[in-house]
Design a protein around this motif. Structure first.
Motif, PDB file in Angstrom:
ATOM      1  N   PRO A 132      28.405 -18.686   4.247  1.00 28.72           N
ATOM      2  CA  PRO A 132      28.347 -18.907   2.799  1.00 28.72           C
ATOM      3  C   PRO A 132      29.740 -19.275   2.287  1.00 28.72           C
ATOM      4  O   PRO A 132      30.750 -18.798   2.793  1.00 28.72           O
ATOM      5  CB  PRO A 132      27.894 -17.564   2.240  1.00 28.72           C
ATOM      6  N   GLY A 133      29.779 -20.149   1.313  1.00 23.19           N
ATOM      7  CA  GLY A 133      31.035 -20.530   0.694  1.00 23.19           C
ATOM      8  C   GLY A 133      30.857 -20.531  -0.805  1.00 23.19           C
ATOM      9  O   GLY A 133      29.798 -20.169  -1.318  1.00 23.19           O
ATOM     10  N   ARG A 134      31.903 -20.946  -1.527  1.00 20.73           N
ATOM     11  CA  ARG A 134      31.762 -21.034  -2.968  1.00 20.73           C
ATOM     12  C   ARG A 134      32.662 -22.138  -3.478  1.00 20.73           C
ATOM     13  O   ARG A 134      33.732 -22.403  -2.922  1.00 20.73           O
ATOM     14  CB  ARG A 134      32.044 -19.678  -3.579  1.00 20.73           C
ATOM     15  N   ASN A 135      32.205 -22.794  -4.529  1.00 18.19           N
ATOM     16  CA  ASN A 135      32.983 -23.825  -5.189  1.00 18.19           C
ATOM     17  C   ASN A 135      34.071 -23.119  -5.989  1.00 18.19           C
ATOM     18  O   ASN A 135      33.777 -22.343  -6.896  1.00 18.19           O
ATOM     19  CB  ASN A 135      32.072 -24.645  -6.115  1.00 18.19           C
ATOM     20  N   PRO A 136      35.362 -23.351  -5.678  1.00 20.43           N
ATOM     21  CA  PRO A 136      36.425 -22.608  -6.366  1.00 20.43           C
ATOM     22  C   PRO A 136      36.507 -22.942  -7.864  1.00 20.43           C
ATOM     23  O   PRO A 136      36.966 -22.122  -8.652  1.00 20.43           O
ATOM     24  CB  PRO A 136      37.693 -23.019  -5.637  1.00 20.43           C
ATOM     25  N   ARG A 137      36.063 -24.118  -8.240  1.00 12.35           N
ATOM     26  CA  ARG A 137      36.127 -24.497  -9.648  1.00 12.35           C
ATOM     27  C   ARG A 137      35.043 -23.810 -10.479  1.00 12.35           C
ATOM     28  O   ARG A 137      35.313 -23.317 -11.570  1.00 12.35           O
ATOM     29  CB  ARG A 137      35.996 -26.018  -9.781  1.00 12.35           C
ATOM     30  N   THR A 138      33.815 -23.790  -9.938  1.00 15.97           N
ATOM     31  CA  THR A 138      32.688 -23.258 -10.717  1.00 15.97           C
ATOM     32  C   THR A 138      32.259 -21.858 -10.292  1.00 15.97           C
ATOM     33  O   THR A 138      31.545 -21.181 -11.010  1.00 15.97           O
ATOM     34  CB  THR A 138      31.461 -24.181 -10.587  1.00 15.97           C
ATOM     35  N   ALA A 176      27.852 -20.554  -5.491  1.00 18.30           N
ATOM     36  CA  ALA A 176      27.685 -20.336  -4.047  1.00 18.30           C
ATOM     37  C   ALA A 176      27.118 -21.604  -3.421  1.00 18.30           C
ATOM     38  O   ALA A 176      26.159 -22.182  -3.933  1.00 18.30           O
ATOM     39  CB  ALA A 176      26.765 -19.165  -3.790  1.00 18.30           C
ATOM     40  N   ILE A 177      27.742 -22.018  -2.319  1.00 17.55           N
ATOM     41  CA  ILE A 177      27.247 -23.191  -1.586  1.00 17.55           C
ATOM     42  C   ILE A 177      27.283 -22.872  -0.103  1.00 17.55           C
ATOM     43  O   ILE A 177      28.205 -22.212   0.375  1.00 17.55           O
ATOM     44  CB  ILE A 177      28.079 -24.465  -1.873  1.00 17.55           C
ATOM     45  N   PRO A 178      26.281 -23.321   0.647  1.00 15.26           N
ATOM     46  CA  PRO A 178      26.300 -23.065   2.090  1.00 15.26           C
ATOM     47  C   PRO A 178      27.241 -24.059   2.796  1.00 15.26           C
ATOM     48  O   PRO A 178      27.308 -25.229   2.433  1.00 15.26           O
ATOM     49  CB  PRO A 178      24.850 -23.299   2.502  1.00 15.26           C
ATOM     50  N   ILE A 179      27.977 -23.563   3.756  1.00  8.02           N
ATOM     51  CA  ILE A 179      28.811 -24.407   4.603  1.00  8.02           C
ATOM     52  C   ILE A 179      28.113 -24.453   5.950  1.00  8.02           C
ATOM     53  O   ILE A 179      27.903 -23.418   6.584  1.00  8.02           O
ATOM     54  CB  ILE A 179      30.240 -23.855   4.741  1.00  8.02           C
ATOM     55  N   GLY A 180      27.739 -25.645   6.382  1.00  6.89           N
ATOM     56  CA  GLY A 180      26.960 -25.804   7.605  1.00  6.89           C
ATOM     57  C   GLY A 180      27.775 -25.625   8.871  1.00  6.89           C
ATOM     58  O   GLY A 180      29.011 -25.573   8.855  1.00  6.89           O
ATOM     59  N   GLU A 181      27.066 -25.535   9.976  1.00  8.03           N
ATOM     60  CA  GLU A 181      27.692 -25.466  11.292  1.00  8.03           C
ATOM     61  C   GLU A 181      28.509 -26.737  11.498  1.00  8.03           C
ATOM     62  O   GLU A 181      28.107 -27.823  11.096  1.00  8.03           O
ATOM     63  CB  GLU A 181      26.591 -25.361  12.354  1.00  8.03           C
ATOM     64  N   ARG A 182      29.666 -26.601  12.123  1.00 11.48           N
ATOM     65  CA  ARG A 182      30.482 -27.780  12.394  1.00 11.48           C
ATOM     66  C   ARG A 182      31.312 -27.587  13.645  1.00 11.48           C
ATOM     67  O   ARG A 182      31.546 -26.456  14.076  1.00 11.48           O
ATOM     68  CB  ARG A 182      31.357 -28.110  11.201  1.00 11.48           C
ATOM     69  N   ARG A 183      31.733 -28.707  14.198  1.00 12.63           N
ATOM     70  CA  ARG A 183      32.597 -28.699  15.382  1.00 12.63           C
ATOM     71  C   ARG A 183      34.027 -28.934  14.941  1.00 12.63           C
ATOM     72  O   ARG A 183      34.291 -29.798  14.113  1.00 12.63           O
ATOM     73  CB  ARG A 183      32.169 -29.797  16.356  1.00 12.63           C
ATOM     74  N   VAL A 184      34.947 -28.142  15.501  1.00 10.49           N
ATOM     75  CA  VAL A 184      36.364 -28.297  15.179  1.00 10.49           C
ATOM     76  C   VAL A 184      37.163 -28.372  16.478  1.00 10.49           C
ATOM     77  O   VAL A 184      36.795 -27.775  17.486  1.00 10.49           O
ATOM     78  CB  VAL A 184      36.890 -27.136  14.298  1.00 10.49           C
ATOM     79  N   ALA A 185      38.245 -29.128  16.432  1.00 10.71           N
ATOM     80  CA  ALA A 185      39.145 -29.220  17.575  1.00 10.71           C
ATOM     81  C   ALA A 185      40.180 -28.106  17.459  1.00 10.71           C
ATOM     82  O   ALA A 185      40.701 -27.824  16.377  1.00 10.71           O
ATOM     83  CB  ALA A 185      39.837 -30.576  17.602  1.00 10.71           C
ATOM     84  N   THR A 186      40.461 -27.455  18.581  1.00 12.15           N
ATOM     85  CA  THR A 186      41.488 -26.417  18.606  1.00 12.15           C
ATOM     86  C   THR A 186      42.505 -26.765  19.681  1.00 12.15           C
ATOM     87  O   THR A 186      42.204 -27.477  20.642  1.00 12.15           O
ATOM     88  CB  THR A 186      40.896 -25.022  18.896  1.00 12.15           C
ATOM     89  N   PHE A 187      43.723 -26.262  19.507  1.00  6.89           N
ATOM     90  CA  PHE A 187      44.782 -26.460  20.488  1.00  6.89           C
ATOM     91  C   PHE A 187      45.385 -25.109  20.805  1.00  6.89           C
ATOM     92  O   PHE A 187      45.678 -24.322  19.902  1.00  6.89           O
ATOM     93  CB  PHE A 187      45.877 -27.388  19.955  1.00  6.89           C
ATOM     94  N   HIS A 188      45.557 -24.839  22.092  1.00  5.37           N
ATOM     95  CA  HIS A 188      46.216 -23.615  22.548  1.00  5.37           C
ATOM     96  C   HIS A 188      47.398 -24.034  23.401  1.00  5.37           C
ATOM     97  O   HIS A 188      47.224 -24.690  24.439  1.00  5.37           O
ATOM     98  CB  HIS A 188      45.265 -22.727  23.353  1.00  5.37           C
TER      99      HIS A 188
END
Length: 123
Positions: A74-80, A83-95
């Protein structure tokens, strides 16, 4: 195969760019400018395509790039405040590798380092 070494002097810009990497290949390795640019582009294309396909990229002595799937949340619009859903996503990571971490940690007490030695090929 002998290792090739070249020096990276202080950068004029705050970031190391693809153009700067291509210039280093041209100046210190002897490739022509077109080959240098193509080699840098091919390297980053290879890394990106491997990650897109889900393959980890491991660069010995430097670190690992991986794709991680972040769960929906769950997320939220900081301006208003809505509540808005944030979907599954792929992110690149570096170690960073232990060797890179050591080099970075070792430079803390040093006066601003002026050059970095890079090694290409087998040691």
């Amino acid at each position: 195969m002998n290792a090739m070494e070249f020096t990276l002097e202080v950068l004029e810009t705050p970031a190391l760019t693809k153009a700067h990497l291509a210039d280093l290949l041209f100046e210190q390795i002897g490739l022509n400018k077109r080959e240098s640019k193509d080699m840098v582009e091919a390297f980053f294309d290879l890394v990106a395509n491997s990650l897109i396909e889900g393959t980890d990229v491991k660069i010995s002595g430097f670190g690992n790039f991986q794709i991680r799937v972040k769960a929906p949340r769950p997320g939220r619009n900081p301006r208003t405040g809505e509540a808005i859903p944030i979907g599954e996503r792929r992110v690149a990571t570096f170690h960073a590798s232990a060797k890179l971490k050591e080099q970075i940690h070792g430079s803390i007490g040093d006066e601003a380092p002026r050059e970095v030695e890079w090694s290409l090929g087998a040691e």
